[in-house]
Scaffold this motif. Structure first.
Motif, PDB file in Angstrom:
ATOM      1  N   LEU A 149       6.366  -8.756  16.462  1.00  0.00           N
ATOM      2  CA  LEU A 149       7.817  -9.084  15.686  1.00  0.00           C
ATOM      3  C   LEU A 149       6.756 -10.178  13.973  1.00  0.00           C
ATOM      4  N   ALA A 150       5.743 -11.261  14.813  1.00  0.00           N
ATOM      5  CA  ALA A 150       5.244 -11.753  14.062  1.00  0.00           C
ATOM      6  C   ALA A 150       4.530 -11.114  13.108  1.00  0.00           C
ATOM      7  N   GLY A 151       4.292 -10.445  13.332  1.00  0.00           N
ATOM      8  CA  GLY A 151       3.888  -9.139  12.028  1.00  0.00           C
ATOM      9  C   GLY A 151       4.457  -8.361  11.624  1.00  0.00           C
ATOM     10  N   GLN A 152       5.698  -8.607  11.900  1.00  0.00           N
ATOM     11  CA  GLN A 152       7.541  -7.983  11.013  1.00  0.00           C
ATOM     12  C   GLN A 152       7.734  -9.602  10.263  1.00  0.00           C
ATOM     13  N   LEU A 153       7.716  -9.885  11.126  1.00  0.00           N
ATOM     14  CA  LEU A 153       8.010 -11.314   9.451  1.00  0.00           C
ATOM     15  C   LEU A 153       7.108 -11.911   9.149  1.00  0.00           C
ATOM     16  N   VAL A 154       5.705 -11.759   9.101  1.00  0.00           N
ATOM     17  CA  VAL A 154       4.897 -11.510   8.440  1.00  0.00           C
ATOM     18  C   VAL A 154       5.032 -10.827   7.140  1.00  0.00           C
ATOM     19  N   LEU A 155       4.773 -10.014   7.671  1.00  0.00           N
ATOM     20  CA  LEU A 155       5.226  -8.839   6.094  1.00  0.00           C
ATOM     21  C   LEU A 155       6.518  -8.839   5.347  1.00  0.00           C
ATOM     22  N   LEU A 156       7.628  -9.678   6.566  1.00  0.00           N
ATOM     23  CA  LEU A 156       9.029  -9.482   5.032  1.00  0.00           C
ATOM     24  C   LEU A 156       8.518 -10.471   4.847  1.00  0.00           C
ATOM     25  N   TYR A 157       7.953 -11.870   5.120  1.00  0.00           N
ATOM     26  CA  TYR A 157       7.874 -12.953   4.488  1.00  0.00           C
ATOM     27  C   TYR A 157       6.969 -12.385   3.233  1.00  0.00           C
ATOM     28  N   ASP A 158       5.816 -11.881   3.196  1.00  0.00           N
ATOM     29  CA  ASP A 158       4.588 -11.833   1.962  1.00  0.00           C
ATOM     30  C   ASP A 158       5.840 -11.191   1.017  1.00  0.00           C
ATOM     31  N   GLY A 159       6.698 -10.135   1.634  1.00  0.00           N
ATOM     32  CA  GLY A 159       7.296  -9.013   0.888  1.00  0.00           C
ATOM     33  C   GLY A 159       8.092  -9.949  -0.339  1.00  0.00           C
ATOM     34  N   SER A 160       8.970 -10.978   0.422  1.00  0.00           N
ATOM     35  CA  SER A 160      10.156 -11.647   0.108  1.00  0.00           C
ATOM     36  C   SER A 160       9.504 -12.645  -1.544  1.00  0.00           C
ATOM     37  N   VAL A 161       7.750 -13.503  -0.549  1.00  0.00           N
ATOM     38  CA  VAL A 161       7.374 -14.020  -2.280  1.00  0.00           C
ATOM     39  C   VAL A 161       7.085 -12.714  -3.804  1.00  0.00           C
ATOM     40  N   VAL A 162       6.574 -12.634  -2.761  1.00  0.00           N
ATOM     41  CA  VAL A 162       5.664 -10.887  -4.852  1.00  0.00           C
ATOM     42  C   VAL A 162       7.413 -11.000  -4.929  1.00  0.00           C
ATOM     43  N   GLY A 163       8.296 -10.518  -3.912  1.00  0.00           N
ATOM     44  CA  GLY A 163       9.815  -9.989  -4.773  1.00  0.00           C
ATOM     45  C   GLY A 163      10.529 -11.167  -5.502  1.00  0.00           C
ATOM     46  N   ALA A 164       9.904 -12.272  -4.975  1.00  0.00           N
ATOM     47  CA  ALA A 164      10.376 -13.888  -5.682  1.00  0.00           C
ATOM     48  C   ALA A 164       9.602 -13.774  -7.550  1.00  0.00           C
ATOM     49  N   GLN A 165       8.552 -14.040  -7.593  1.00  0.00           N
ATOM     50  CA  GLN A 165       7.960 -13.822  -8.904  1.00  0.00           C
ATOM     51  C   GLN A 165       8.154 -11.945  -9.134  1.00  0.00           C
ATOM     52  N   MET A 166       8.348 -11.806  -8.637  1.00  0.00           N
ATOM     53  CA  MET A 166       8.068 -10.692  -9.599  1.00  0.00           C
ATOM     54  C   MET A 166       9.873 -10.532 -10.691  1.00  0.00           C
ATOM     55  N   ASP A 167      10.531 -10.398  -9.493  1.00  0.00           N
ATOM     56  CA  ASP A 167      12.396 -10.433 -10.101  1.00  0.00           C
ATOM     57  C   ASP A 167      12.369 -11.907 -10.449  1.00  0.00           C
ATOM     58  N   ARG A 168      11.886 -12.692 -10.111  1.00  0.00           N
ATOM     59  CA  ARG A 168      12.374 -14.561 -10.621  1.00  0.00           C
ATOM     60  C   ARG A 168      13.483 -14.534 -10.313  1.00  0.00           C
ATOM     61  N   THR A 169      13.972 -13.817  -8.988  1.00  0.00           N
ATOM     62  CA  THR A 169      15.712 -14.515  -8.340  1.00  0.00           C
ATOM     63  C   THR A 169      15.159 -15.061  -7.330  1.00  0.00           C
ATOM     64  N   ALA A 170      16.370 -15.625  -6.267  1.00  0.00           N
ATOM     65  CA  ALA A 170      16.302 -15.487  -4.725  1.00  0.00           C
ATOM     66  C   ALA A 170      16.223 -14.024  -3.600  1.00  0.00           C
ATOM     67  N   SER A 171      16.629 -12.793  -4.516  1.00  0.00           N
ATOM     68  CA  SER A 171      17.280 -12.125  -4.267  1.00  0.00           C
ATOM     69  C   SER A 171      16.575 -11.866  -3.018  1.00  0.00           C
ATOM     70  N   ALA A 172      15.378 -11.471  -3.088  1.00  0.00           N
ATOM     71  CA  ALA A 172      13.975 -11.120  -2.499  1.00  0.00           C
ATOM     72  C   ALA A 172      14.539 -11.459  -1.576  1.00  0.00           C
ATOM     73  N   ALA A 173      14.113 -13.061  -1.191  1.00  0.00           N
ATOM     74  CA  ALA A 173      14.043 -14.118   0.480  1.00  0.00           C
ATOM     75  C   ALA A 173      15.734 -14.350   0.802  1.00  0.00           C
ATOM     76  N   ALA A 174      16.318 -13.869  -0.017  1.00  0.00           N
ATOM     77  CA  ALA A 174      17.914 -13.370   0.816  1.00  0.00           C
ATOM     78  C   ALA A 174      18.045 -12.098   1.539  1.00  0.00           C
ATOM     79  N   THR A 175      17.701 -11.276   1.031  1.00  0.00           N
ATOM     80  CA  THR A 175      17.497 -10.222   1.355  1.00  0.00           C
ATOM     81  C   THR A 175      16.382  -9.665   2.955  1.00  0.00           C
ATOM     82  N   ALA A 176      15.044 -10.687   2.918  1.00  0.00           N
ATOM     83  CA  ALA A 176      14.238 -10.800   3.469  1.00  0.00           C
ATOM     84  C   ALA A 176      14.756 -11.236   4.694  1.00  0.00           C
ATOM     85  N   ARG A 177      15.845 -12.518   4.370  1.00  0.00           N
ATOM     86  CA  ARG A 177      16.250 -13.201   5.654  1.00  0.00           C
ATOM     87  C   ARG A 177      17.541 -12.078   6.251  1.00  0.00           C
ATOM     88  N   ALA A 178      18.292 -11.535   5.495  1.00  0.00           N
ATOM     89  CA  ALA A 178      19.077 -10.890   6.198  1.00  0.00           C
ATOM     90  C   ALA A 178      18.186  -9.523   7.075  1.00  0.00           C
TER      91      ALA A 178
END
Length: 195
Positions: free
Chosen positions: A151-180
């Motif tokens: 689970l920790a490995g999945q959450l780290v990967l998800l966290y990383d993806g949300s950070v990159v998505g937020a940077q690339m898209d310049r929105t909070a939608s990646a982090a909101a999706t990652a939370r879901a």
């Protein structure tokens, strides 16, 4: 040193502040030491006296960002009672940071892409990653995950993806999706085992 300069902090503090402003926005190798020195308003000798090298200045800048990140996350976690809520709070905090106009993504990802494999810069980036993984591992175990490491490995990967998505898209939608997604992962990892 004038009173005005002494009120601005030590040369080391001013160099770190200038490095934080410039390195985060423009990159650690794009910004030369002359720009950091000029922004800090100190003599070149001050940089070498305080840090010894640009690499050590970069390492110290990243260590400061790691300390701030850790304190920010732990402060947020302290506001929640259950491990599940604390896991999701990490992603909620990421969503808030993503909409800040000064957000430029992950300073560690950006710096590590430019770092030499055995450098102090790489070491502090690795320390940050280890802390993030350890945090998610601890929270996963506390939440009752059958396999906290998975689970920790999945959450780290998800966290990383949300950070990159937020940077690339310049929105909070990646982090909101990652939370879901994190919510679903936590429930699946802690709920009844499926046959």
């Amino acid at each position: 040193m004038t009173t005005k300069q002494s009120n601005r902090g030590s040369a080391r503090e001013r160099l770190l502040s200038a490095a934080n402003e410039l390195f985060y926005v423009e990159g650690v190798h794009t910004v030369g030491i002359d720009r950091v020195i000029a922004r800090a308003g100190v003599a070149k000798a001050s940089l070498y006296s305080a840090f010894g090298s640009k690499d050590e200045l970069i390492r110290s800048y990243l260590q400061g960002r790691h300390d701030l990140r850790r304190d920010r996350i732990l402060g947020r976690l302290a506001k929640h009672e259950t491990a599940r809520e604390r896991i999701l709070a990490v992603f909620e905090l990421q969503a808030e940071l993503a909409v800040d106009p000064s957000f430029r993504g992950c300073a560690f990802l950006r710096a590590s892409a430019e770092a030499k494999p055995d450098s102090g810069v790489r070491e502090v980036c690795d320390d940050m990653r280890a802390w993030t993984r350890s945090l998610f591992m601890e929270l996963s175990a506390e939440a009752g995950a059958r396999d906290p490491a998975a689970l920790a490995g999945q959450l780290v990967l998800l966290y990383d993806g949300s950070v990159v998505g937020a940077q690339m898209d310049r929105t909070a939608s990646a982090a909101a999706t990652a939370r879901a997604i994190a919510s679903v992962l936590v429930d699946a990892a802690t709920g009844p085992a499926t046959p």
